[in-house]
Design an enzyme around this catalytic site. Structure first.
Site, PDB file in Angstrom:
ATOM      1  CB  CYS A 437      48.712  32.307  43.824  1.00 30.29           C
ATOM      2  SG  CYS A 437      48.154  31.395  45.623  1.00 30.29           S
ATOM      3  NE  ARG A 466      42.143  25.706  49.759  1.00 26.08           N
ATOM      4  CZ  ARG A 466      42.210  27.286  49.816  1.00 26.08           C
ATOM      5  NH1 ARG A 466      42.211  28.134  51.638  1.00 26.08           N
ATOM      6  NH2 ARG A 466      43.089  27.960  49.298  1.00 26.08           N
ATOM      7  CD  GLN A 484      38.718  31.577  47.350  1.00 25.54           C
ATOM      8  OE1 GLN A 484      38.821  31.547  48.567  1.00 25.54           O
ATOM      9  NE2 GLN A 484      40.046  31.141  46.979  1.00 25.54           N
ATOM     10  CG  ASP A 486      41.485  33.652  43.698  1.00 21.89           C
ATOM     11  OD1 ASP A 486      42.151  34.207  44.912  1.00 21.89           O
ATOM     12  OD2 ASP A 486      41.871  32.365  43.718  1.00 21.89           O
ATOM     13  CG  HIS A 488      46.161  35.997  42.549  1.00 17.00           C
ATOM     14  ND1 HIS A 488      45.725  35.629  42.990  1.00 17.00           N
ATOM     15  CD2 HIS A 488      46.945  36.098  43.828  1.00 17.00           C
ATOM     16  CE1 HIS A 488      45.151  34.828  42.966  1.00 17.00           C
ATOM     17  NE2 HIS A 488      45.697  34.891  44.152  1.00 17.00           N
ATOM     18  CE  LYS A 571      46.995  37.442  58.360  1.00 16.97           C
ATOM     19  NZ  LYS A 571      45.781  36.264  58.157  1.00 16.97           N
ATOM     20  CG  HIS A 643      47.285  36.889  46.958  1.00 21.00           C
ATOM     21  ND1 HIS A 643      47.819  36.095  47.042  1.00 21.00           N
ATOM     22  CD2 HIS A 643      48.837  37.342  47.966  1.00 21.00           C
ATOM     23  CE1 HIS A 643      48.748  34.864  46.808  1.00 21.00           C
ATOM     24  NE2 HIS A 643      49.499  36.408  47.280  1.00 21.00           N
TER      25      HIS A 643
END
Length: 777
Positions: A437, A466, A484, A486, A488, A571, A643
């Site tokens: 992000c 991570r 991912q 992923d 945005h 969320k 997200h």
């Protein structure tokens, strides 16, 4: 982007560390190690001569316990008597209590029932007489005002609305298994005179960590005596007694244990915390618990292992005992069958058998994807990319490593740096990215943006890292390096509802391909939040509108998790169910108002002529990460950031699919689609020609021209889970056909079905293109 989410797996040693119920699994703890306590083992040794006999017939008495346990329990009794006396002295005013009994057997809501009650006297359990026995028999705990779990025998304190939580619910199972863990802890104290660490519920039961004097380890031969002790405790109907204790009293109560002292000094608030007594066990615990131990009808120890205190390899080595318990013996039988099937489907076993991936200690938590595993990975990524093209996403690539100043500006450095891999580069701190992000915010802000560009959907398959604790690593379901799907989405507030609805359609598309049913959970504003309430209210309203629209279109009911949102925005968490009816959270949709503000993101609205942005900062940040964000000027507005991930971590999703399909992959994603077997060397050339034709169509076709017998070749192909085995001989060569054995059709296993080669090619092309689950031509 929030990435790897908690997953249901068979219990393995994890980094959970802290007073049970105080700390969430895998959270980072202060690194100061508790000092070695010389009195520890001396105190334990005093009790060795009074070790409890393992026979069920002998009643556990206080005199049989070591001094440190007796003193702890005596203090609890003194404080409990004082507390009970104070409660008696309180006024017991009439309070308004309403029973919310949910849905009846017919699915129709049961009318709420107002009941007469008194504060500090009436309990939720006392009202179970108003509940149908078929329902009340399964109740393990109450919930007050839809938020707080409450012991059934704990006095109510105010006006409230009470609902009842059964064992069959996730919350109910957690409470039941947490209580069962206390019974295991009590049995362990009696058997070993040990020092308990913590004992939380986990996905398939519970565990307790403990230090045993003299470095003694738990052996499988210890399981039966522990189970016998637990069985005796169940018959004694031991109650779970709750008591709030101050920090000074907690230190006196648990001063014998450096482990409990660590929790008290590092994890508890200044006002103290609660402890629970169950039989001879008194332990730090937030609760709640079942009323008494008679609720537990089946109890079994599953395994034991070693682990490190706080998950730190440099700290004490402890013993961990895993168990599982149920309120019904039939449920234990069903659970054992479930475990047998889960073991057969374990992705770690199938991954080795099918040569999909492996792990190595040279890079713990990083998957080595082998060629056949990479085929599955690529098929998943190709699927997501094809949907991106249809749905207006733009794929980007962002750096893997950033200066710490970026993470300070985003806020991750202050709250997440312990979970990041930090590097020293040219006398500055850098970190490998754990999420995309902040980088995507930089991409948005690198030039002027217009409202005409919104919504801007930025997708990134970049590698993330991570710093998961070594004890938390678990196959492909929790790793350190992953990728991912992923994305945005930068949009206006008016576009939120439509974007969320589009994401729901995306979910149906992807999960439907794999046969996954899914549920939606809306998490709203928590107690500690950023931003203003009005903005939160608008955002939550838009999410509810999208969820209600999804339900109205036949998408199923959604669940409200009030107060469980992220600090930066509400969320929606999406939970899927696999073939074993296990729940996995893969997808997440999160609204974020904070990052656009931290990065001063703006777009031109077109309402009035835009003025040039001022380069001078208004004010410096306290953390030194640049200027504080400015309010957008005339003709400018702040975008909302969404997200979202659909499958989440590719590695984790592959693990879920492996276990969901038990290694029997649908044709379109299968790493072994076709195996061609010649019945004799004379037709090897035809077998290889068939292979070439399918490979030219980008299908995974292999040929077995080894010296093995035909039956062994077929059996090997079956074990490797090829979708189709083509057996070819002189007849097939002459007629340009193939004899097809379908992996999932037993009728074709003995002889197969003779199909013209051109027809077989066309049918498999369609099977792959349509991404059908059914393995049929």
């Amino acid at each position: 982007m929030s990435g790897q989410l908690n997953e249901p797996v068979l219990p393995l040693p994890t980094k959970e560390a802290g007073a049970e119920g105080v700390e969430k699994p895998n959270s980072k703890q202060p690194k100061s190690k508790p000092q070695k306590n010389k009195e520890l083992h001396a105190e334990q040794s005093k009790g060795d001569s009074a070790t409890i006999q393992d026979t069920e017939s002998k009643k556990t008495t206080t005199s049989q316990l070591p001094d440190f346990i007796q003193k702890r329990n005596q203090l609890f009794d003194e404080l409990k008597r004082k507390h009970d006396a104070e409660v008696l002295e309180k006024e017991h005013p009439v309070i308004n209590v309403v029973l919310d009994l949910g849905l009846g057997k017919d699915g129709i809501p049961i009318p709420a029932i107002p009941v007469a009650a008194k504060a500090w006297e009436s309990t939720a359990g006392s009202f179970l007489k108003h509940v149908d026995k078929d329902i009340s028999s399964d109740v393990v705990v109450a919930k007050v005002d839809g938020k707080e779990l409450w012991d059934l025998h704990r006095p109510l304190e105010r006006d409230c609305r009470i609902s009842y939580i059964p064992f069959t619910s996730p919350e109910g199972r957690n409470v039941f298994w947490h209580s069962s863990a206390h019974v295991l802890g009590e049995a362990a104290e009696c058997q070993y005179n040990c020092l308990l660490s913590h004992g939380p519920p986990v996905e398939q039961g519970f565990f307790y960590d403990m230090a045993i004097a003299g470095g003694q380890v738990v052996k499988e031969s210890d399981w039966s005596p522990l189970e016998s002790k637990a069985s005796k405790f169940f018959k004694e109907k031991q109650s779970f007694d709750r008591l709030h204790v101050s920090i000074p009293d907690l230190k006196e109560m648990f001063g014998y244990s450096k482990y409990k002292m660590y929790y008290i000094e590092n994890l508890l608030p200044p006002e103290g915390s609660t402890v629970y007594r169950c039989g001879t066990l008194v332990d730090l615990c937030l609760g709640p618990h079942i009323q008494n131990t008679s609720k537990i009808k089946a109890f079994q120890i599953m395994k034991n292992s070693s682990c490190y205190f706080r998950g730190d390899k440099d700290d004490d080595s402890l013993q961990r005992i895993y168990g599982v318990a149920f309120p019904d013996k039939k449920q234990m039988t069903e659970h054992k069958k479930f475990l047998e099937e889960a073991a057969k489907r374990d992705h770690r076993r199938i991954g080795i058998e099918q040569e999909l991936f492996f792990f190595n200690e040279m890079s713990p938590g990083s998957t080595f994807l082998l060629p056949h595993g990479t085929r599955i990975f690529n098929a998943l990524q190709k699927l997501i990319r094809s949907e991106y093209q249809k749905r207006g996403y733009s794929e980007v690539q962002s750096p893997n490593m950033y200066d710490s100043d970026l993470w300070k500006r985003s806020g991750h450095w202050q709250h997440y740096s312990d979970d990041m891999f930090v590097l020293d580069v040219e006398k500055k701190k850098w970190a490998l990215k754990p999420m995309n992000c902040p980088g995507h915010c930089m991409m948005f802000s690198h030039r002027e943006r217009s409202y005409r560009e919104l919504p801007l959907r930025m997708a990134d398959f970049g590698v993330l890292h991570r710093n998961e604790a070594s004890g938390a690593l678990n196959g492909m379901t929790r790793v350190r390096k992953f990728q991912q799907d992923d994305t945005h989405i930068f949009c206006t507030q008016d576009q939120i509802t439509e974007e969320i609805q589009g994401l729901f359609d995306f979910l149906k598309c992807i999960y439907g391909l794999f046969g996954f049913p899914f549920r939606l959970n809306l998490s709203t504003r928590p107690e500690k939040f950023l931003g203003d309430i009005a903005t939160w209210d608008v955002a939550e309203s838009k999410l509810k509108d999208a969820l209600n629209s999804f339900t109205a279109s036949g998408g199923g009911q959604w669940v409200l998790n009030d107060g469980d949102g992220a600090f930066y925005g509400p969320k929606i968490d999406i939970t899927i169910s696999d073939a074993l009816r296990r729940d996995w959270q893969c997808a997440t949709i999160q609204l974020d108002f904070q990052l656009p503000q931290n990065f001063d993101l703006e777009y031109m609205t077109g309402d009035t002529p835009a003025k040039a942005k001022s380069a001078a900062p208004d004010e410096a940040r306290e953390d030194g990460a640049g200027a504080l964000p400015k309010t957008p000027g005339p003709g400018r507005a702040r975008p909302v950031m969404i997200h979202r991930a659909i499958i989440g971590s590719f590695e984790r999703f592959m693990a879920i699919l492996t276990e969901h399909f038990a290694g029997k992959w649908p044709f379109w994603i299968s790493p072994r689609q076709v195996l061609v077997i010649p019945v004799m060397p004379a037709v090897n050339d035809y077998a290889q020609e068939v292979q070439r034709l399918f490979k030219a169509l980008k299908m995974y076709a292999d040929v077995d021209v080894s010296g093995n017998t035909m039956q062994k070749k077929i059996r090997t192909g079956q074990l490797q889970q090829y979708n189709f085995i083509f057996v070819v001989g002189a007849k097939e060569k002459e007629s340009q056909s193939v004899n097809i054995r379908n992996r999932d059709d037993q009728e074709t296993q003995a002889q197969g079905e003779l199909v013209p080669l051109d027809e077989a090619i066309n049918k498999l092309k369609a099977l792959k293109k349509e991404r059908r689950l059914l393995n049929a031509v």
